[in-house]
Motif scaffolding. Structure first.
Motif, short mmCIF file in Angstrom:
data_model
loop_
_atom_site.label_atom_id
_atom_site.label_comp_id
_atom_site.label_asym_id
_atom_site.label_seq_id
_atom_site.Cartn_x
_atom_site.Cartn_y
_atom_site.Cartn_z
N ILE A 75 -1.18 31.10 29.02
CA ILE A 75 -1.93 29.51 28.37
C ILE A 75 -1.48 30.00 26.97
CG2 ILE A 75 -3.85 28.32 27.87
CD1 ILE A 75 -5.12 29.62 30.32
N PHE A 76 -0.72 28.89 26.36
CA PHE A 76 -0.36 28.91 25.07
C PHE A 76 -1.13 27.83 24.58
CE2 PHE A 76 3.40 30.31 27.22
CZ PHE A 76 3.92 31.15 26.43
N HIS A 77 -1.89 27.90 23.35
CA HIS A 77 -2.95 26.98 22.62
C HIS A 77 -2.25 26.48 21.41
CE1 HIS A 77 -5.86 29.39 25.17
NE2 HIS A 77 -4.98 30.48 24.90
N GLY A 78 -2.73 25.29 21.26
CA GLY A 78 -2.35 24.65 20.02
C GLY A 78 -3.67 24.41 19.37
N PRO A 79 -3.68 23.67 17.98
CA PRO A 79 -4.81 23.47 17.36
C PRO A 79 -5.71 22.57 18.02
CG PRO A 79 -2.97 22.14 16.59
CD PRO A 79 -2.33 23.27 17.48
N HIS A 80 -7.08 22.91 17.80
CA HIS A 80 -8.16 22.13 18.53
C HIS A 80 -9.46 21.91 17.48
CE1 HIS A 80 -10.56 25.82 19.25
NE2 HIS A 80 -9.31 26.34 19.25
N ALA A 81 -10.24 21.05 17.97
CA ALA A 81 -11.37 20.73 16.99
C ALA A 81 -12.49 19.94 17.62
CB ALA A 81 -10.96 20.18 15.61
N TYR A 82 -13.70 20.04 17.31
CA TYR A 82 -14.71 19.12 17.54
C TYR A 82 -14.45 17.80 16.84
CZ TYR A 82 -19.44 17.23 17.75
OH TYR A 82 -20.55 16.30 18.33
N ILE A 83 -14.68 16.92 17.48
CA ILE A 83 -14.67 15.47 17.26
C ILE A 83 -16.02 14.77 17.09
CG2 ILE A 83 -13.43 13.25 16.94
CD1 ILE A 83 -11.60 15.62 16.56
N SER A 84 -16.50 14.49 16.10
CA SER A 84 -17.88 13.92 15.94
C SER A 84 -17.94 12.25 16.30
CB SER A 84 -18.79 14.10 14.67
OG SER A 84 -19.83 13.44 14.69
N SER A 85 -18.75 11.80 17.20
CA SER A 85 -18.71 10.38 17.49
C SER A 85 -19.50 9.73 16.11
CB SER A 85 -19.40 10.07 18.69
OG SER A 85 -20.86 10.42 18.45
N SER A 86 -19.83 10.17 15.29
CA SER A 86 -20.47 9.75 14.01
C SER A 86 -19.25 9.16 12.96
CB SER A 86 -21.38 10.74 13.11
OG SER A 86 -20.56 12.09 12.85
N TRP A 87 -17.93 9.76 13.41
CA TRP A 87 -16.94 9.29 12.53
C TRP A 87 -16.41 7.80 13.09
CZ3 TRP A 87 -13.92 14.34 13.37
CH2 TRP A 87 -14.63 15.72 12.82
N TYR A 88 -16.79 7.26 14.06
CA TYR A 88 -16.35 6.15 14.75
C TYR A 88 -17.33 4.98 14.11
CZ TYR A 88 -14.63 9.27 18.52
OH TYR A 88 -14.27 10.08 19.29
N GLN A 89 -16.53 3.68 14.31
CA GLN A 89 -17.35 2.64 13.76
C GLN A 89 -18.51 2.13 14.59
OE1 GLN A 89 -14.01 -0.34 13.73
NE2 GLN A 89 -14.06 -0.15 11.67
N GLU A 90 -18.28 2.46 16.10
CA GLU A 90 -19.60 2.11 16.88
C GLU A 90 -19.89 3.44 17.44
OE1 GLU A 90 -18.46 -0.94 19.39
OE2 GLU A 90 -18.01 -2.28 18.00
N LYS A 91 -21.23 3.41 18.21
CA LYS A 91 -21.79 4.80 18.84
C LYS A 91 -20.83 4.94 19.98
CE LYS A 91 -26.62 4.12 17.49
NZ LYS A 91 -27.91 4.29 18.07
N ASP A 92 -20.66 6.22 20.25
CA ASP A 92 -19.86 6.57 21.32
C ASP A 92 -20.37 8.21 21.62
OD1 ASP A 92 -17.76 6.97 23.37
OD2 ASP A 92 -16.28 5.79 22.09
N ILE A 93 -19.47 8.73 22.54
CA ILE A 93 -19.70 10.24 22.98
C ILE A 93 -18.69 10.99 22.11
CG2 ILE A 93 -19.64 11.81 24.88
CD1 ILE A 93 -20.14 9.49 26.60
N SER A 94 -19.19 12.09 21.65
CA SER A 94 -18.32 13.07 20.69
C SER A 94 -17.40 13.68 21.77
CB SER A 94 -19.05 14.12 19.96
OG SER A 94 -20.21 13.43 19.15
N THR A 95 -16.40 14.40 21.30
CA THR A 95 -15.50 14.92 22.28
C THR A 95 -14.56 15.91 21.47
OG1 THR A 95 -13.53 14.49 23.69
CG2 THR A 95 -13.45 13.52 21.41
N TRP A 96 -13.82 16.62 22.04
CA TRP A 96 -12.74 17.87 21.53
C TRP A 96 -11.55 17.69 21.63
CZ3 TRP A 96 -15.80 22.00 20.07
CH2 TRP A 96 -15.22 23.08 19.38
N ASP A 97 -10.52 17.33 20.60
CA ASP A 97 -9.25 17.20 20.89
C ASP A 97 -8.54 18.75 20.78
OD1 ASP A 97 -9.51 14.55 20.91
OD2 ASP A 97 -8.47 13.92 19.18
N TYR A 98 -7.53 18.58 21.52
CA TYR A 98 -6.61 19.88 21.78
C TYR A 98 -5.32 19.63 22.37
CZ TYR A 98 -7.79 19.83 26.64
OH TYR A 98 -7.66 19.22 27.72
N SER A 99 -4.44 20.62 22.19
CA SER A 99 -3.23 20.60 23.10
C SER A 99 -3.13 22.12 23.59
CB SER A 99 -1.85 20.09 22.25
OG SER A 99 -1.96 20.90 21.03
#
Length: 203
Positions: A75-99
């Protein structure tokens, strides 16, 4: 690996570049239970002809299960981070971006000569970036002899390769820009690197 269609990255250019840029991998094998070691894993060859190589310490419990033809998962890991839904224009679900890239491969143990050649390439890859590099052949011969018998090298012949890049595809341009801005301004180098990946994918 769970891979929704929109996040799949199976093109060879992405796979090979990703492995080269993120060589510190999780090396997983089956023994009396699943076992993992975190080691640098390098690639040689191009396109359909490439393979991987690495080594582990002989006192590593994985050694007992390293046999020619045995299967391993890298398993080769790229950069990753938590993405807060508070950064969006409208309410949504937070997530995690990665590769990431997963490689299922067959193990083939290296000869002593192959191990030395692999070590020379490994040291060169990382030492050439140093201000005053110390290459493999610069290490005192006796020191090499004292350490070579303590490690085992191996090839990894891939038979299944999967890539994924979950980078906010299909989000609005405004939300993507906001995510990039928050990551860039975080002061964290990994998050900044992830912001570049998101930017290159979406903008």
């Amino acid at each position: 690996m769970y891979r929704p269609l929109k996040y799949r990255k199976d093109d060879e250019e992405f796979i090979l570049q990703f492995i080269d840029q993120n060589p510190f991998a999780s090396f997983i094998t089956r023994g009396d239970r699943l076992l993992a070691t975190h080691i640098p894993v390098l690639r040689e060859g191009e396109k359909e002809e490439w393979r991987l190589y690495s080594h582990i310490a002989n006192h590593n419990e994985q050694l007992a299960f390293l046999k020619d033809g045995a299967e391993a998962l890298l398993i080769f890991h790229g950069p990753h981070a938590y993405i807060s839904s508070s950064w969006y224009q409208e309410k949504d679900i937070s997530t995690w971006d990665y590769s990431a890239v997963h490689v299922n491969a067959r193990i083939r143990l290296q000869s002593k000569e192959e191990l030395e050649e692999s070590l020379e390439k490994l040291v060169y890859k990382f030492e050439k970036q140093q201000e005053d590099p110390l290459y493999y052949r610069d290490i005192p011969k006796q020191m090499l002899l004292d350490h070579l018998h303590l490690i085992t090298g191996f090839w990894l012949e891939p038979f299944k390769v999967e890539g994924i890049a979950k980078l906010h595809q299909n989000y609005s341009k405004a939300d993507v820009s906001s995510v990039i801005s928050h990551l860039e301004n975080s002061g964290d180098s990994t998050k900044k690197q992830l912001s570049e990946d998101i930017k290159n994918t979406n903008l």
